[in-house]
Design an enzyme around this catalytic site. Sequence first.
Site, PDB file in Angstrom:
ATOM      1  N   ASP A  19       0.833  -1.202   0.000  1.00 20.30           N
ATOM      2  CA  ASP A  19       0.000   0.000   0.000  1.00 20.30           C
ATOM      3  C   ASP A  19       0.871   1.256   0.000  1.00 20.30           C
ATOM      4  OD1 ASP A  19      -2.371   1.387   0.000  1.00 20.30           O
ATOM      5  OD2 ASP A  19      -2.641   1.296   2.171  1.00 20.30           O
ATOM      6  N   ASN A  67     -10.635  -2.903  -6.062  1.00 21.97           N
ATOM      7  CA  ASN A  67      -9.884  -1.870  -6.783  1.00 21.97           C
ATOM      8  C   ASN A  67     -10.526  -1.450  -8.093  1.00 21.97           C
ATOM      9  OD1 ASN A  67      -6.582  -3.060  -5.752  1.00 21.97           O
ATOM     10  ND2 ASN A  67      -7.913  -1.520  -4.820  1.00 21.97           N
ATOM     11  N   SER A 195      -7.876  -5.474   4.748  1.00 23.57           N
ATOM     12  CA  SER A 195      -8.413  -5.246   3.405  1.00 23.57           C
ATOM     13  C   SER A 195      -8.763  -6.509   2.633  1.00 23.57           C
ATOM     14  CB  SER A 195      -7.438  -4.377   2.589  1.00 23.57           C
ATOM     15  OG  SER A 195      -7.364  -3.079   3.136  1.00 23.57           O
TER      16      SER A 195
END
Length: 241
Positions: A19, A67, A195
């Site tokens: 990330d 995403n 996540s």
Amino acid sequence: MTNAEHIRRAPRHVAIIMDGNGRWATMRGRPRLFGHHAGAKRVREIVEACPDQGVKYLTIFGFSTENWKRTQIEVAGLMSLFRRYIQKEARALKANNVRVRFIGDRPGLDIKLQNLMDELEEVTKDCDGTNLTIALNYGGRDEVARATRRLAEDVAAGRLSPDDVDEETLPHYLDTHVLPDPDLVIRTSGEARISNFLLWQSAYAEYEFIDTLWPDFTPAVFAEVLRSYASRDRRYGGVKA
């Protein structure tokens, strides 16, 4: 702790949520895709660092099922980056004896990328060094749902008895069925959440959340995180004698 002891206590399988690429680029006044390209270069360094650190399996989170919510420009740029990465790195990965696998909902990706993924898996299938797994169009809940659907199909077809379904059964239907569970999950960029990454597999993993943005995650930073892991006492729910 000596270096030999550190290597002996190294995690066999490290998973990384990479990330911070976009923020890294924004801090430099550059478009987000600039950060993703910088992050892709960092992947090679971390893969190459694994053997000296005693890490046999490395799993990286490249693109999640969530995403797709990003801008069309960024998603298209990422898909182009994945295609270029595979084409550019294939020879080096094979030369470095790296076995590559992909996990995730592969049919959800464009056919050219799927073909490149298939080719890279095929060309590295006999490599027995570092095992690199790349999660593309991957989500932990989606993976469990797909695994459960396949399991249910086997039950319905009489290939599996409902009485035989337990926590040892489902992993055989997961994308990661040929991999050991991760010992350590690292997330860069200062965010302290998982996540939707390897939800089932990480039940007993150690976690390390660090502030470093992924493009700044050097092999030296990697080694420091592994040294921290080596000092931990993993009891798996038991009590130290």
